[in-house]
Write an enzyme that holds these catalytic residues in place. Structure first.
Site, short mmCIF file in Angstrom:
data_model
loop_
_atom_site.label_atom_id
_atom_site.label_comp_id
_atom_site.label_asym_id
_atom_site.label_seq_id
_atom_site.Cartn_x
_atom_site.Cartn_y
_atom_site.Cartn_z
CB CYS A 48 -0.91 -0.06 1.23
SG CYS A 48 -1.85 1.42 1.53
CB CYS A 92 -0.22 2.26 4.17
SG CYS A 92 -1.84 1.68 3.67
CG ASP A 93 3.60 1.06 4.35
OD1 ASP A 93 3.26 1.59 5.42
OD2 ASP A 93 3.38 -0.13 4.08
C1 LIG Z 1 0.60 -5.36 5.02
C2 LIG Z 1 -0.54 -4.37 5.08
C3 LIG Z 1 -0.33 -3.11 5.60
C4 LIG Z 1 -1.36 -2.18 5.65
N1 LIG Z 1 -1.12 -0.97 6.18
C5 LIG Z 1 -2.12 -0.07 6.29
C6 LIG Z 1 -1.88 1.19 6.89
O1 LIG Z 1 -0.76 1.52 7.30
N2 LIG Z 1 -2.94 2.04 6.99
C7 LIG Z 1 -4.20 1.73 6.52
O2 LIG Z 1 -5.11 2.54 6.66
N3 LIG Z 1 -4.43 0.54 5.94
C8 LIG Z 1 -3.43 -0.36 5.82
N4 LIG Z 1 -3.66 -1.57 5.22
C9 LIG Z 1 -5.02 -1.86 4.74
C10 LIG Z 1 -5.93 -2.24 5.92
O3 LIG Z 1 -5.26 -3.23 6.68
C11 LIG Z 1 -7.27 -2.77 5.45
O4 LIG Z 1 -7.89 -1.80 4.63
C12 LIG Z 1 -8.17 -3.08 6.63
O5 LIG Z 1 -7.56 -3.98 7.53
C13 LIG Z 1 -9.49 -3.70 6.17
O6 LIG Z 1 -10.24 -3.93 7.30
P1 LIG Z 1 -11.47 -4.93 7.31
O7 LIG Z 1 -12.04 -4.86 8.68
O8 LIG Z 1 -12.37 -4.67 6.17
O9 LIG Z 1 -10.88 -6.38 7.04
P2 LIG Z 1 -9.56 -7.16 7.45
O10 LIG Z 1 -8.62 -6.34 8.22
O11 LIG Z 1 -9.12 -7.80 6.19
O12 LIG Z 1 -10.13 -8.27 8.45
C14 LIG Z 1 -10.95 -9.30 7.97
C15 LIG Z 1 -11.33 -10.18 9.12
O13 LIG Z 1 -12.29 -11.14 8.68
C16 LIG Z 1 -11.96 -12.40 9.24
N5 LIG Z 1 -12.61 -13.44 8.44
C17 LIG Z 1 -12.44 -13.73 7.12
N6 LIG Z 1 -13.22 -14.79 6.78
C18 LIG Z 1 -13.90 -15.14 7.91
C19 LIG Z 1 -14.85 -16.18 8.20
N7 LIG Z 1 -15.26 -17.04 7.28
N8 LIG Z 1 -15.34 -16.25 9.47
C20 LIG Z 1 -14.94 -15.37 10.42
N9 LIG Z 1 -14.04 -14.38 10.19
C21 LIG Z 1 -13.53 -14.29 8.95
C22 LIG Z 1 -10.44 -12.42 9.26
O14 LIG Z 1 -9.95 -13.41 10.15
C23 LIG Z 1 -10.17 -11.00 9.74
O15 LIG Z 1 -10.26 -10.92 11.12
C24 LIG Z 1 -2.65 -2.52 5.15
C25 LIG Z 1 -2.87 -3.78 4.61
C26 LIG Z 1 -1.82 -4.71 4.57
C27 LIG Z 1 -2.08 -6.07 3.99
#
Ligand SMILES: Cc1cc2nc3c(=O)[nH]c(=O)nc-3n(C[C@H](O)[C@H](O)[C@H](O)COP(=O)(O)OP(=O)(O)OC[C@H]3O[C@@H](n4cnc5c(N)ncnc54)[C@H](O)[C@@H]3O)c2cc1C
Length: 312
Positions: free
Chosen positions: A136, A139-140
């Protein structure tokens, strides 16, 4: 069997924000964490763009704070995953099955299962995640101010990330595995005009090198059958994301890439009582803050849905 008001599937920023708001509404709910409690941010180092943390915060600490805030107000956390769902429109009840063989009946569901960035099968990649390799640029990108970086990918995301990085970094190598872009013409036109972006067609990265922090990448040119070493401080992998929606296939309306479709700037899906928040319904922004924001919206939508159904 006890009927629950709301089940949140997923424990990233969207899931926990929804939980905090539901708890404050006094709506009884459970959150299922899935395989990655805390979600994607668990796999990163410092998060520097989440408002409220002027010194930045480790991804794992940010998610731990969200967890603590949710349980403080009564969220019940289950460390299991949902493996099957039945959304029963007419009954206005929905059945969920977990990997520890539990059946749950709920009036509403918030799907917050997130997405995962597509990655590359290169052994040395994991050594430098958070130490030079990122998914990202928003982000970085600033970590690599005035340094040389590479972006991997030839689609819209890779081009957008390259344009952003060209304003921050000294030089951006855009590495494309074949000889063409797969992106909007307007982005291609912009890319071709930016002087500090160097496009490397027909190259693939074969190795990441460095000592703790990334220093070099080895590139292989398929046509010339040659290996070349480039000095870079950062690499951004921009080859797309997979929304985690396989268990909802044919059960809910999705787009062709598997993202859940929400209606009219709300978190409502095509099934009454089923809501979606975070990356799972967002193919554009994909940030912790936007996920948290839509988690909050989902709790609002659930509250309204439960309240108005009560008086029908
Ligand atoms: C390496 C990395 C660095 C990042 N750095 C940043 C940053 O610095 N700043 C920023 O704003 N964004 C950053 N992002 C992006 C950010 O992490 C995501 O936009 C955000 O986490 C999305 O949140 P979410 O709650 O939609 O889902 P996610 O964080 O993807 O969480 C999904 C959840 O669903 C659960 N899940 C999936 N399937 C099931 C199931 N069948 N049953 C139960 N649970 C399930 C998973 O276990 C997880 O807990 C980064 C992403 C990555 C990969």
């Amino acid at each position: 069997m006890k009927i629950i008001d709301c089940v949140i599937i997923g424990s990233g920023p969207a899931g926990y924000s929804a939980a905090i708001y539901l708890a404050r509404y006094n709506i009884k709910h459970l959150i299922y964490t899935g395989d990655i409690p805390g979600g994607q941010l668990i796999n990163t180092t410092i998060v520097d763009n989440y408002p409220g943390f002027s010194k930045g915060i480790l991804g794992i600490n940010l998610m731990n704070e969200m967890y603590k805030q949710a349980i403080k107000y009564g969220t019940i956390v289950k460390y299991n995953k949902i493996i099957k769902v039945f959304f029963l429109k007419k009954k206005k009840l929905h059945y969920l099955y977990t990997n520890n063989k539990k059946k749950i009946i709920t009036k509403t569901v918030i799907i917050a299962t997130g997405s995962l960035p597509k990655t590359l099968k290169i052994k040395s990649l994991n050594n430098f995640l958070g130490y030079g390799i990122s998914y990202c640029a928003t982000c970085d990108g600033m970590i690599f101010k005035n340094k040389n970086v590479a972006v991997i990918g030839g689609g819209n995301k890779a081009l957008e990330e390259s344009i952003l990085l060209s304003k921050i970094c000294k030089k951006v190598y855009l590495i494309i595995r074949n000889n063409k872009f797969k992106a909007y013409k307007i982005l291609i036109n912009i890319i071709n005009k930016i002087k500090n972006i160097k496009i490397l067609f027909n190259y693939i990265v074969i190795k990441f090198l460095g000592n703790k922090k990334l220093k070099y990448i080895n590139l292989f040119n398929k046509i010339k059958n040659k290996i070349k070493k480039k000095k870079v401080s950062g690499v951004f992998i921009a080859i797309g994301n997979y929304p985690n929606t396989s268990i909802f296939k044919n059960k809910i309306k999705m787009d062709k890439n598997g993202y859940i479709i929400t209606k009219n700037k709300t978190t409502k899906t095509n099934i009454p009582g089923i809501f979606a928040a975070g990356d799972v319904q967002d193919k554009i922004y994909k940030q912790a803050i936007t996920s948290a924001g839509s988690g909050c919206m989902a709790a609002f939508d659930v509250e309204k849905y439960l309240y108005y159904n009560k008086y029908k």
